[in-house]
Enzyme design. Structure first.
Site, PDB file in Angstrom:
ATOM      1  N   HIS A  48      13.617  -0.795   3.564  1.00  0.00           N
ATOM      2  CA  HIS A  48      11.469  -0.747   3.044  1.00  0.00           C
ATOM      3  C   HIS A  48      11.194   0.226   4.365  1.00  0.00           C
ATOM      4  O   HIS A  48      11.133  -0.044   5.740  1.00  0.00           O
ATOM      5  CB  HIS A  48      10.851  -1.698   3.595  1.00  0.00           C
ATOM      6  CG  HIS A  48       9.753  -2.034   3.013  1.00  0.00           C
ATOM      7  ND1 HIS A  48       9.473  -2.267   1.487  1.00  0.00           N
ATOM      8  CD2 HIS A  48       8.145  -2.056   3.958  1.00  0.00           C
ATOM      9  CE1 HIS A  48       7.724  -1.462   1.876  1.00  0.00           C
ATOM     10  NE2 HIS A  48       7.611  -1.813   2.749  1.00  0.00           N
ATOM     11  N   ASP A  81       0.105 -11.126  -2.982  1.00  0.00           N
ATOM     12  CA  ASP A  81      -0.032  -9.903  -2.147  1.00  0.00           C
ATOM     13  C   ASP A  81      -1.234  -8.963  -2.974  1.00  0.00           C
ATOM     14  O   ASP A  81      -1.697  -8.265  -2.304  1.00  0.00           O
ATOM     15  CB  ASP A  81       1.369  -8.862  -1.930  1.00  0.00           C
ATOM     16  CG  ASP A  81       0.886  -8.119  -0.818  1.00  0.00           C
ATOM     17  OD1 ASP A  81       0.310  -8.551   0.106  1.00  0.00           O
ATOM     18  OD2 ASP A  81       1.450  -6.964  -1.485  1.00  0.00           O
ATOM     19  N   ARG A  95      -7.951  -6.199   0.388  1.00  0.00           N
ATOM     20  CA  ARG A  95      -7.997  -5.922   2.576  1.00  0.00           C
ATOM     21  C   ARG A  95      -8.608  -4.529   1.968  1.00  0.00           C
ATOM     22  O   ARG A  95      -9.408  -3.580   3.394  1.00  0.00           O
ATOM     23  CB  ARG A  95      -6.513  -6.171   2.878  1.00  0.00           C
ATOM     24  CG  ARG A  95      -6.239  -7.014   3.129  1.00  0.00           C
ATOM     25  CD  ARG A  95      -4.876  -7.811   3.454  1.00  0.00           C
ATOM     26  NE  ARG A  95      -4.900  -6.881   4.656  1.00  0.00           N
ATOM     27  CZ  ARG A  95      -3.420  -6.513   4.615  1.00  0.00           C
ATOM     28  NH1 ARG A  95      -2.168  -6.180   3.303  1.00  0.00           N
ATOM     29  NH2 ARG A  95      -2.756  -5.638   5.653  1.00  0.00           N
ATOM     30  N   SER A 124       2.867  -9.455   3.890  1.00  0.00           N
ATOM     31  CA  SER A 124       2.635  -8.634   2.817  1.00  0.00           C
ATOM     32  C   SER A 124       3.715  -7.488   2.629  1.00  0.00           C
ATOM     33  O   SER A 124       4.464  -7.758   1.199  1.00  0.00           O
ATOM     34  CB  SER A 124       1.627  -7.414   3.882  1.00  0.00           C
ATOM     35  OG  SER A 124       1.128  -6.483   2.141  1.00  0.00           O
ATOM     36  N   LYS A 149       7.304  -9.287  -0.127  1.00  0.00           N
ATOM     37  CA  LYS A 149       7.704  -8.762  -1.255  1.00  0.00           C
ATOM     38  C   LYS A 149       9.060  -8.343  -0.561  1.00  0.00           C
ATOM     39  O   LYS A 149       9.914  -8.831  -1.716  1.00  0.00           O
ATOM     40  CB  LYS A 149       6.874  -7.225  -1.196  1.00  0.00           C
ATOM     41  CG  LYS A 149       5.671  -7.733  -1.622  1.00  0.00           C
ATOM     42  CD  LYS A 149       4.905  -6.270  -1.790  1.00  0.00           C
ATOM     43  CE  LYS A 149       4.235  -5.784  -0.569  1.00  0.00           C
ATOM     44  NZ  LYS A 149       3.061  -4.456  -0.245  1.00  0.00           N
TER      45      LYS A 149
HETATM   46  N1  URA Z   1       2.693  -1.956   3.407  1.00  0.00           N
HETATM   47  C1  URA Z   1       2.246  -3.491   2.802  1.00  0.00           C
HETATM   48  O1  URA Z   1       3.481  -3.510   1.484  1.00  0.00           O
HETATM   49  N2  URA Z   1       1.623  -4.383   2.989  1.00  0.00           N
HETATM   50  C2  URA Z   1       0.672  -3.642   4.115  1.00  0.00           C
HETATM   51  O2  URA Z   1       0.106  -4.790   4.637  1.00  0.00           O
HETATM   52  C3  URA Z   1       1.210  -2.438   4.838  1.00  0.00           C
HETATM   53  C4  URA Z   1       1.234  -1.484   3.895  1.00  0.00           C
END
Ligand code: URA
Length: 430
Positions: A82, A161, A168, A183, A187
């Site tokens: 990621h 999220d 946000r 966040s 995931k």
């Molecule tokens: N990517 C995400 O998935 N969440 C964030 O808060 C920032 C970047």
């Protein structure tokens, strides 16, 4: 429990016990806590921060808000990768198939473009016919057979999220280390892989402004991953300049195909090999990524993945009807290319989105002719703009030219990987 009391506790700088975080977030997902209350709490978190225990509780509550993918039908150690987001960041398209060709199982759930940063799903969808909507059975079958699948996350995974991120985005509460860490990691944990390799970016084109904050974010994400029983490693990498030579969906897929054939920007190849090595290491796979790259197996794996997801590369990637060079007005050495400006110009061209519902133009983007360290004479091309119309080219040309900073003295490319973070701590340098 009362939401006003809980919000007030964070406002006043106190630590929440896990039950308070669970109360607030679960209540919000059920619609019992209002947007304005959640927004007030998010802003309090941005200003006051969170302890490791609070971030862990937030992450666990987010994971528990939805489904968790069961990957046990795939044999071996599954590795996810990621990036926290960048401009020209096509590392996943290169490192993930290369790792799969080395023998790593790579079940990867990706996202779409966010703000000025590109999204792997948008890039992949520039291949004619390709789908990123794979149901769990198809996703697992593909990883078993080819070693890799890259798909979108089901809306049933981590719904907390989704809700929080949307809030946000419109309340200036994105750049908070605990909020970003929870966040991303919620995931990744819900996506079910055994090990996670993170590319945490900092600089003009990233969400973290400097190396110190990226390192802190990396440390928190590693701690969350390890706490959830996932082997987690993070590289802290620079994102002041666009990565590689292209920015834009189809253009980046082409650059990835070239890189997998061993041709391309040295820095891009280096960082991809580094990420692949980390993926192999956490999976306990001993293959040499450089050898595998030279054999062409990484490219073959990428092409098999694209075909398995319905892609028809033989029909050709979309090509923009207008291609125009933006030229240097004076001579000099390229000292820097402002990645944020390039990312914003890409959105203006249609390579990213202004609004959630916008469709991206798969052919739009840039190919960099003069990268950091290169010398240019007045009139030399800096970058080629690929666009739907001359009008769009005219709209971005001045902004792009301004993104190139020229210097009289010789410039060397700065180091790209600044640190590595794992459960044992931070190692500085490449
Ligand atoms: N990517 C995400 O998935 N969440 C964030 O808060 C920032 C970047």
């Amino acid at each position: 429990m009362n939401p006003l009391e809980v919000i007030g506790r964070k406002r006043d700088g106190h630590e929440h016990p896990p039950e308070e975080i669970e109360f607030l977030l679960s209540g919000y997902v059920r619609g019992e806590i209002a947007d304005y209350q959640m927004a007030a709490w998010l802003m309090a978190v941005c200003i006051r921060g969170m302890t490791a225990a609070e971030t862990l509780a937030l992450t666990q509550t987010m994971v528990a808000s939805g489904e968790v993918l069961d990957l046990s039908a795939i044999p071996g150690i599954k590795v996810d990768k990621h990036s926290t987001g960048g401009v020209g960041d096509k590392v996943t398209l290169i490192a993930a198939p290369l790792a799969a060709a080395c023998g790593v199982k790579v079940p990867k759930l990706s996202g779409r473009a966010l703000a000025h940063t590109g999204g792997t799903l948008d890039k992949l969808e520039s291949v004619p016919g390709l789908t990123v909507d794979l149901d769990p059975d198809r996703f697992i079958k593909q990883v078993r057979e080819i070693g890799i699948a890259v798909a979108s996350q089901s809306p049933r995974m981590v719904p907390a999220d989704k809700l929080l991120y949307a809030l946000r985005d419109v309340t200036a509460t994105v750049p908070s280390i605990p909020l970003i860490a929870s966040s991303v990691m919620s995931k990744k944990i819900a996506a079910g892989a055994d090990a996670i390799v993170l590319d945490v970016k900092f600089g003009r084109g990233a969400f973290m402004p400097d190396v110190a904050s990226a390192e802190q974010l990396a440390r928190e994400m590693v701690e969350l991953g390890e706490g959830a029983g996932r082997r987690t490693v993070a590289l802290v990498t620079a994102m002041d300049n666009p990565l590689g030579r292209s920015v834009g969906n189809a253009l980046e897929v082409q650059e990835a195909l070239d890189a997998l054939a061993g041709v391309g920007d040295d820095e891009l190849l280096e960082v991809c090999l580094r990420v692949t090595r980390e993926m192999c290491q956490v999976a306990g796979v001993s293959a040499d990524p450089e050898k595998v790259l030279r054999s062409g197996a990484g490219r073959q794996t990428f092409e098999r993945m694209l075909a398995a997801q319905g892609g028809h590369l033989e029909r050709g990637l979309p090509v923009a009807p207008v291609q125009v060079e933006v030229k240097a007005e004076s001579e000099g050495h390229v000292e820097g290319i402002d990645a944020l400006e390039v990312g914003l110009a890409a959105i203006e061209l249609g390579a990213g989105r202004m609004r959630k519902e916008d469709k991206v133009d798969p052919a739009a983007g840039f190919v960099i002719a003069a990268h950091v360290g290169d010398r240019v004479a007045a009139g030399d091309p800096l970058v080629t703009v690929h666009a739907r119309s001359q009008n769009l080219v005219d709209r971005v040309s001045a902004r792009l030219r301004g993104a190139w900073k020229l210097s009289d003295s010789l410039v060397r490319r700065p180091p790209h990987v600044l640190a590595r973070v794992d459960k044992d701590g931070v190692t500085k340098g490449d």
